[in-house]
Write a protein that holds these residues in place. Structure first.
Motif, mmCIF file in Angstrom:
data_model
loop_
_atom_site.group_PDB
_atom_site.id
_atom_site.type_symbol
_atom_site.label_atom_id
_atom_site.label_comp_id
_atom_site.label_asym_id
_atom_site.label_seq_id
_atom_site.Cartn_x
_atom_site.Cartn_y
_atom_site.Cartn_z
ATOM 1 N N ARG A 122 0.866 -1.174 0.000
ATOM 2 C CA ARG A 122 0.000 0.000 0.000
ATOM 3 C C ARG A 122 0.902 1.223 0.000
ATOM 4 O O ARG A 122 1.830 1.328 0.799
ATOM 5 C CB ARG A 122 -0.911 0.033 1.223
ATOM 6 N N THR A 123 0.610 2.130 -0.924
ATOM 7 C CA THR A 123 1.455 3.312 -1.063
ATOM 8 C C THR A 123 1.056 4.353 -0.033
ATOM 9 O O THR A 123 0.016 4.251 0.630
ATOM 10 C CB THR A 123 1.332 3.906 -2.464
ATOM 11 N N GLY A 126 -2.293 5.635 -0.373
ATOM 12 C CA GLY A 126 -3.416 4.788 -0.025
ATOM 13 C C GLY A 126 -3.734 3.719 -1.041
ATOM 14 O O GLY A 126 -4.594 2.859 -0.799
ATOM 15 N N TYR A 127 -3.056 3.718 -2.211
ATOM 16 C CA TYR A 127 -3.330 2.682 -3.212
ATOM 17 C C TYR A 127 -2.756 1.357 -2.743
ATOM 18 O O TYR A 127 -1.644 1.286 -2.209
ATOM 19 C CB TYR A 127 -2.715 3.056 -4.562
ATOM 20 N N THR A 128 -3.500 0.260 -2.948
ATOM 21 C CA THR A 128 -3.023 -1.082 -2.641
ATOM 22 C C THR A 128 -3.207 -1.978 -3.854
ATOM 23 O O THR A 128 -4.223 -1.899 -4.555
ATOM 24 C CB THR A 128 -3.749 -1.682 -1.428
ATOM 25 N N ASN A 129 -2.222 -2.821 -4.107
ATOM 26 C CA ASN A 129 -2.324 -3.711 -5.273
ATOM 27 C C ASN A 129 -3.256 -4.880 -5.024
ATOM 28 O O ASN A 129 -3.410 -5.757 -5.875
ATOM 29 C CB ASN A 129 -0.947 -4.217 -5.710
ATOM 30 N N GLU A 131 -6.135 -4.465 -5.280
ATOM 31 C CA GLU A 131 -7.137 -4.153 -6.302
ATOM 32 C C GLU A 131 -7.035 -5.072 -7.503
ATOM 33 O O GLU A 131 -7.858 -5.024 -8.413
ATOM 34 C CB GLU A 131 -6.984 -2.694 -6.739
ATOM 35 N N ASP A 166 3.361 -1.659 3.952
ATOM 36 C CA ASP A 166 2.391 -0.575 4.081
ATOM 37 C C ASP A 166 3.169 0.725 4.322
ATOM 38 O O ASP A 166 3.582 1.031 5.441
ATOM 39 C CB ASP A 166 1.439 -0.852 5.249
ATOM 40 N N LEU A 168 1.953 3.669 4.058
ATOM 41 C CA LEU A 168 1.088 4.649 4.689
ATOM 42 C C LEU A 168 1.179 4.559 6.215
ATOM 43 O O LEU A 168 1.310 5.564 6.910
ATOM 44 C CB LEU A 168 -0.359 4.452 4.241
ATOM 45 N N ASN A 258 -10.533 2.071 8.166
ATOM 46 C CA ASN A 258 -9.742 3.227 8.578
ATOM 47 C C ASN A 258 -9.450 3.261 10.074
ATOM 48 O O ASN A 258 -8.445 3.826 10.507
ATOM 49 C CB ASN A 258 -10.454 4.518 8.165
#
Length: 816
Positions: A122-123, A126-129, A131, A166, A168, A258
């Protein structure tokens, strides 16, 4: 037999035939099978799947048919941006039921993934692969999306590295699936995952400043997980992990939304302490590494908090251990049993960290140097631990002999009990270099019916009853009574600096005591015994307490006020002995000592130096009044000479002495080193059966009795050096004659006296009339001069010296 063999051949032919048909059907339906697999992947995967090659075989998972995919890559939708594959594997075997192919049905029984890597990230944006997997809207109003998972009975991983990063929340996780069976099944809300097999954890990073948990730890794992995609909730059902020496049980709940709340329980009935340290993060392991526990520990850990950067979870630990060896620095606890708790959120208003932590032993039983202890221990603020200690020692004194050198001390009986509390910094409590405590110490110690033998001196102590109170600053002797070599003694007093004395051999304790005894007989008590030193290595283990007791003999500064009604040392006897004694800096000092001795009174000041030597320098300043001359010579063993003995003399002695010499361990004066002066007078003196005097009867006055001669007062001054005493001119007025004597009296039978006998002695005198002095300067008229000295055989001789009043000094002879 032949029939059975024939039927087995028929069965093998049938099986081979079926398999051959299945393989033909598989190749025939090859496009349809691959199309079905692609369809399932498209339903699930939101990304790019690449397969290098594939083939079909029965040999991988007989009787199932295996579709082997080689060089498989699964990339997320943003692969071009991040250039990290979600999954890559050298080989993926999709195992299907061969017989269902006959009815054109594809039933996948399991999937085997070998030699690969699964990377989840997770960048910071907030993007996570994750997906890469499609999500579907779950049924029901207001329901969220859920992750679509292929419904498989089993996915087996072999040599697969799984990593999670992670950026983030600054957390990471890595694990190597060496060989595991992973049962993955879809549920109404998400999926169920059951992982069984050998895994190696490469590290779980929850806080970068604390280091990784489970770093390079291999385990046999049985994990039961349930993922609720709708609520973004992960449940860890009761699971187990088996390490080399320990087995732990786990369960927990994790919110993946969250809020990031989580709760994890870890339990073990037999957790190896060192292995537990290797599982924990480096910072925690380093702190707990100050302690060691030899045998397994029963432990229960509860961790809860939020998966957010910089937020430290609450940790609660309960533990117990039994019959183990526990080490804390240089402190060793044997046969230890205990139970306690740890928490890092003592104040809920403060962050959960070391400074807000507490370690509490509600029960601790152990032996320290074979001394049993029961304790309640609390350590607060693990960053700089503050110790609250409540302890009780109770032991039979005989049980401590295993810690003692038998050549020094042997404990024969009695009970020792001590209870105390301490509040202060742990580091100062364990620091052997400390000479004072800032913390607060308060306690009491009691000895009941104690008995011991101090073998290096001829000392036996019985009936020891003691009560001590102590703080960090001083020890109060509330009660101390004992019998030493059958002498009853009562002691009160105070000791300061005793705490650093016991933990730091370089520090000298200071003791102020008041000692009272109805009778003290120290005959032989000061004699040292010859004792052989143990040659065995076992003796070294007994030295600690023995050395401590020896330091009581050599490294304490004593300041004693004593009141002894009767004092005895061999022939020496005195009464009403009172005074002050100081033992410090290798010196023995007696001040203002008074006693009744030999019918008179003695006032004494004495100093003995260099006590570590066998012969010790001594300085005496004494005043003697009305002391029996006979008893005086007797008590001091006639000063180690045989010429002038106590049997020969009587009278009352008054003297002022200023002497320096050496004494040995028996308190015997070493006369060769004697130097000093003595002013003395003898009242009511008499001389009986003294050979030199009797020889005068052979030389002069044959008609008079020299066996019992009475004297008027005699006074003179004597200068002493070694065995020689230089006697100033003195008048001896006796019942037999008047004479004047001066010269040297030598204890080594080397005396040399000049004697003046006035001719007036020729007059007949009544020996029943008490003699009266006329004075040393009186004119006595014509006189006879004699010289008294030993002959070559050592016998005393008297020579007539015509016209010589005094003995001339020898050439080179110095005044003494």
């Amino acid at each position: 037999m032949k029939g059975i063999f024939k039927w087995l051949i028929y069965l093998a032919i049938v099986v081979v035939g079926i398999l051959a048909i299945g393989l033909i059907l598989t190749n025939f339906y090859k496009k349809e099978i691959l199309s079905e697999i692609n369809l399932r992947l498209q339903e699930t995967v939101n990304g790019d799947v690449k397969i290098g090659d594939y083939n079909i075989t029965f040999l991988h998972k007989f009787p199932h048919l295996s579709i082997t995919l080689k060089d498989v890559y699964l990339n997320g939708p943003r692969y071009e941006l991040y250039q990290r594959a979600f999954l890559k594997a050298e080989r993926v075997d999709v195992n299907v039921e061969a017989f269902k192919l006959f009815v054109k049905e594809l039933s996948i029984k399991s999937v085997d993934v070998e030699h690969g890597e699964l990377f989840v990230f997770r960048t910071i944006e907030g993007y996570t692969n994750v997906e890469v997997f499609k999500t579907h809207r779950a049924a029901g109003t207001g329901a969220g999306e859920k992750l679509v998972v292929i419904d498989l009975k089993q996915i087996n991983l072999k040599d697969i590295h799984v990593a999670f990063q992670d950026s983030l929340k600054h957390k990471s996780f890595g694990v190597h699936f060496a060989n595991t069976e992973n049962i993955l099944a879809a549920t109404n809300a998400g999926s169920s995952i059951h992982i069984i097999g050998n895994m190696t954890f490469q590290g779980l990073l929850l806080n970068a400043t604390k280091g990784k948990f489970l770093k390079d730890k291999s385990t046999l794992t049985d994990l039961d997980l349930e993922l609720d995609s709708t609520r973004q909730h992960l449940t860890l059902r009761p699971s187990t992990m088996i390490f080399d020496k320990s087995k732990i049980r786990l369960k927990g709940e994790f919110e993946l939304n969250n809020t990031g709340k989580f709760q994890l329980n870890i339990e073990s009935d037999q957790m190896d302490y060192n292995e537990a340290l290797s599982i924990l993060a480096d910072s925690i392991s380093k702190k707990l590494g100050r302690f060691s526990i030899e045998k397994p520990v029963r432990v229960s850990v509860n961790i809860n908090g939020r998966l957010e950067p910089g937020v430290k979870p609450n940790v609660d630990v309960s533990f117990s251990f039994s019959n183990s060896k526990v080490t804390a620095g240089k402190l060793e606890l044997d046969q230890s049993s205990g139970e306690g708790k740890f928490m890092n959120h003592l104040n809920p208003q403060l962050p959960s960290d070391d400074s807000n932590s507490r370690l509490h032993f509600s029960k601790l039983n152990a032996k320290i140097n074979n001394l049993p202890i029961e304790a309640v221990v609390t350590l607060s603020n693990m960053r700089d631990p503050y110790l609250d200690l409540k302890a009780l020692f109770k032991v039979e004194l005989k049980d401590l002999n295993t810690n003692l050198d038998s050549t020094s001390v042997k404990l024969l009986g009695g009970t020792f009990v001590s209870d105390f509390t301490y509040s202060g910094k742990l580091r100062e409590y364990l620091d052997e270099s400390k000479t004072a405590y800032e913390g607060k110490l308060n306690g009491q110690a009691r000895i009941t019916n104690g008995q011991f033998q101090y073998n290096r001196k001829q000392i036996r102590v019985n009936k020891l009853e003691a009560v001590f109170g102590f703080t960090e600053k001083q020890l109060d002797i509330i009660k101390l009574s004992f019998q030493i070599n059958k002498n009853d003694v009562d002691v009160t007093g105070v000791a300061t600096d005793f705490i650093p004395f016991f933990v730091n051999p370089q520090t000298t304790g200071k003791v102020r005591l008041a000692i009272a005894s109805p009778k003290m007989d120290i005959t032989g008590m000061l004699n040292s015994r010859n004792s052989k030193t143990s040659k065995s290595g076992k003796a070294k283990s007994k030295k600690r307490m023995s050395n401590m007791l020896d330091r009581l003999d050599s490294q304490l500064d004593f300041d004693l006020d004593f009141n002894i009604k009767e004092f005895v040392n061999s022939k020496f006897k005195a009464s009403q002995l009172k005074g002050k004694l100081t033992l410090a800096h290798n010196q023995f000092i007696m001040k203002n000592v008074g006693m009744k001795f030999a019918g008179g009174r003695v006032l004494l000041n004495m100093k003995v130096d260099q006590l570590q030597r066998s012969n010790n320098p001594i300085k005496i300043d004494a005043k003697i009044k009305d002391v029996s001359l006979k008893q005086f010579f007797y008590c001091f063993n006639d000063f180690n000479q045989s010429t002038f003995r106590h049997e020969h003399v009587d009278g009352k002695l008054n003297a002022d002495l200023d002497l320096q010499s050496d004494i040995n361990d028996k308190f015997e004066v070493q006369t060769p080193n004697l130097i000093g002066t003595a002013k003395f007078s003898i009242r009511d003196g008499s001389l009986k059966n003294f050979e030199p005097m009797q020889k005068l009867s052979n030389f002069l006055f044959k008609g008079r009795d020299f066996t019992d001669v009475q004297f008027s007062d005699i006074s003179t001054q004597i200068a002493m050096r070694g065995t020689a005493m230089n006697v100033s001119r003195m008048e001896i007025e006796s019942t037999v004659l008047t004479m004047f004597i001066e010269g040297t009296y030598d204890l080594k039978n080397n005396s040399d006296f000049s004697i003046q006998i006035p001719l007036s002695n020729l007059k007949k005198r009544n020996q029943d009339i008490a003699p009266e002095n006329i004075g040393i300067d009186a004119k006595v008229g014509a006189s006879i001069f004699l010289r008294v000295k030993p002959d070559k055989d050592g016998k005393t001789t008297i020579m007539y010296v015509p016209f010589k009043k005094l003995r001339k000094k020898k050439k080179g002879e110095k005044d003494t």
